[in-house]
Design an enzyme around this catalytic site. Structure first.
Site, PDB file in Angstrom:
ATOM      1  N   ASN A 102       0.824  -1.204   0.000  1.00  0.00           N
ATOM      2  CA  ASN A 102       0.000   0.000   0.000  1.00  0.00           C
ATOM      3  C   ASN A 102       0.860   1.256   0.000  1.00  0.00           C
ATOM      4  OD1 ASN A 102      -2.759  -0.649  -0.089  1.00  0.00           O
ATOM      5  ND2 ASN A 102      -2.716  -1.397   2.011  1.00  0.00           N
ATOM      6  N   CYS A 137      -5.048  -5.438  -4.824  1.00  0.00           N
ATOM      7  CA  CYS A 137      -5.526  -5.083  -3.482  1.00  0.00           C
ATOM      8  C   CYS A 137      -6.590  -6.087  -3.072  1.00  0.00           C
ATOM      9  CB  CYS A 137      -6.105  -3.673  -3.498  1.00  0.00           C
ATOM     10  SG  CYS A 137      -6.873  -3.177  -1.934  1.00  0.00           S
ATOM     11  N   ASP A 138      -6.578  -6.466  -1.793  1.00  0.00           N
ATOM     12  CA  ASP A 138      -7.541  -7.481  -1.344  1.00  0.00           C
ATOM     13  C   ASP A 138      -8.846  -6.884  -0.813  1.00  0.00           C
ATOM     14  OD1 ASP A 138      -6.932  -6.506   1.156  1.00  0.00           O
ATOM     15  OD2 ASP A 138      -5.996  -8.332   1.900  1.00  0.00           O
ATOM     16  N   HIS A 141      -9.337   1.571  -3.801  1.00  0.00           N
ATOM     17  CA  HIS A 141     -10.005   2.102  -2.607  1.00  0.00           C
ATOM     18  C   HIS A 141     -10.944   3.257  -2.957  1.00  0.00           C
ATOM     19  CE1 HIS A 141      -7.024   0.460   0.663  1.00  0.00           C
ATOM     20  NE2 HIS A 141      -7.560  -0.478  -0.100  1.00  0.00           N
ATOM     21  N   TYR A 188     -14.201   2.256   1.398  1.00  0.00           N
ATOM     22  CA  TYR A 188     -13.318   3.389   1.636  1.00  0.00           C
ATOM     23  C   TYR A 188     -13.926   4.718   1.190  1.00  0.00           C
ATOM     24  CZ  TYR A 188      -9.362   0.543   3.111  1.00  0.00           C
ATOM     25  OH  TYR A 188      -8.540  -0.293   3.810  1.00  0.00           O
ATOM     26  N   ARG A 226      -6.212   3.322  14.011  1.00  0.00           N
ATOM     27  CA  ARG A 226      -6.186   1.981  13.425  1.00  0.00           C
ATOM     28  C   ARG A 226      -4.807   1.325  13.586  1.00  0.00           C
ATOM     29  NH1 ARG A 226      -8.266  -2.714  12.698  1.00  0.00           N
ATOM     30  NH2 ARG A 226      -7.331  -3.805  10.956  1.00  0.00           N
TER      31      ARG A 226
END
Length: 441
Positions: free
Chosen positions: A147, A169-170, A200, A263, A283
């Site tokens: 990322n 990206c997962d 995202h 997102y 986070r």
């Protein structure tokens, strides 16, 4: 069946056990001749190696396995490099999040100023990986999981034309797993998506099951009635993620045409998202107290029991299956269809040809072939154009060592309320990122 030679770059990550588990479970279709864990931190490598001993024992005895901090040993004679590096570690992620929140702006790993700060750190790190892979195995495929994927993908496009580099990206996979569960399906790829946007930052327009029926109308009704069911892995089930799943219904209520990437909450409700965040416990802190602590605890129990402890691998579940699926489609020229990040080349006609978009692609031995999405509505187009400009400007800032371009990137971003706030955040980020960022002037 040929055995493949794979290196996991950032092998000391707490995501590595999940990827290893997927590799082991898929040996019947993706056999391994060599598996290497590479990291610049030998202590982290030792930790993951200890944690994953039971998985390594399940590899074919003929498979060569080792860990290393030496790039030449890691990258010589490989077919695939799975890259998942984190420049600056979780401590720098914490800085990104808390500096943003100090000025009332979303503090998030890949979105807003935090994402741009991380991007300026990630670009040189990913470039270093690519240069080393190209030096020792020029034709190896690099599947980049690092990322912020959108910014990294734009940077690798400019420098390498993304030759045998695929950015993935997962997050769409995690969301699609929730969709599948709500529709009484088992796997994320039981649904064939039509999706458009940036990483995202995108929307699903259709979700076809294997019989060709679009399940989108049914799914919308369920979400509007019950909300989005949380993902079934531990990583996406902690308090901050549960809040994200709850917000999905609000986004769909306000903008019911398509299903959003989660997102988008940070852009559509930037002020409210920032107000919901705790500057003292972001986070990054949750990850440190969760997945990271779990890893150290499991290794401690292993050592205290002289190896008798049964590691709970469910604590480290990641969407490693997605990486294996992607690698298989490329290796065998399967042309399977997945959501990945690619150069637009007309897939979304209103966007620049060289925009790095996230759309369905058929993955062939020579690379991804994007599906043409066609025209998109003005609202989504306008949002994408603004976000795309912000991402391109921050990559400009990296290549040009430009403070002005970095300021424009932050000012352009929808999470930032004004140029004055953008400048304050940027100046503080520069101080925090000394040694990681290029010198901006």
């Amino acid at each position: 069946m040929k055995g493949f030679k794979v290196v996991i770059v950032g092998g000391g990550s707490s995501h590595t056990p999940g990827i290893l588990q997927s590799l082991v479970e898929n040996l019947h279709r993706f056999p391994l001749q060599k598996l290497v864990l590479y990291d610049i931190d030998p202590d982290r490598l030792e930790l993951v190696d200890t944690l994953c001993a039971s998985l390594v024992a399940k590899l074919d005895p003929a498979c060569t396995y080792f860990t290393t901090t030496d790039p030449e040993k890691a990258y010589t004679d490989i077919d695939f490099a799975f890259a998942q590096i984190r420049q600056g570690g979780l401590k720098m992620r914490e800085q990104d999040e808390k500096i943003s929140l100090e000025f009332g702006v979303v503090g998030q790993e890949t979105c807003g100023p935090g994402g741009m700060a991380y991007g300026l750190r990630s670009i040189p790190g990913v470039f270093g990986v690519i240069d080393d892979v190209r030096k020792y195995s020029p034709e190896a495929w690099i599947i980049n999981y690092s990322n912020p994927a959108a910014i990294v993908a734009e940077a690798t496009r400019r420098k390498y034309n993304n030759y045998k580099i695929l950015n993935i990206c997962d997050m769409p996979v995690a969301i699609m797993l929730s969709f599948a569960k709500m529709l009484n399906l088992k796997k994320y790829n039981d649904l064939d998506p039509v999706y458009f946007g940036l990483n995202h930052f995108g929307w699903w327009t259709h979700l076809y099951d294997k019989s060709g029926v679009d399940r989108m109308p049914e799914l919308k009704e369920k979400i509007l009635q019950f909300g989005l069911a949380a993902s079934h892995d531990k990583h996406h089930s902690d308090p901050s993620w549960r809040h994200t799943w709850e917000n999905f219904k609000e986004i769909l209520t306000d903008f019911p045409e398509f299903l959003p990437n989660t997102y988008l909450q940070y852009y559509l409700y930037a002020k409210e998202s920032a107000e919901d965040m705790d500057i003292h416990y972001t986070r990054a802190n949750m990850v440190m107290d969760g997945r990271e602590k779990d890893m150290y605890d499991q290794v401690r129990l292993l050592r205290e029991s002289d190896g008798a402890h049964q590691v709970n691998l469910n604590l480290f579940n990641a969407f490693g299956d997605f990486i294996v699926d992607v690698a298989c489609s490329i290796a065998y020229n399967n042309a399977d269809r997945y959501l990945v990040i690619v150069e637009n080349r007309g897939a979304i006609p209103e966007l620049p040809y060289d925009a790095m978009v996230e759309v369905p692609c058929y993955l062939r031995k020579w690379g991804p072939e994007p599906v043409v999405i066609g025209k998109i509505p003005q609202f989504q187009l306008g949002m994408i154009q603004q976000q795309l400009a912000s991402e391109k400007l921050i990559v400009d800032a990296y290549f040009e060592n430009s403070y002005q371009k970095a300021l424009e990137a932050l000012t352009m971003n929808k999470t930032v309320p004004s140029a004055k706030v953008a400048r304050k955040i940027l100046d503080k980020m520069i101080q925090a990122n000394k040694g990681y960022w290029p010198e901006l002037h």
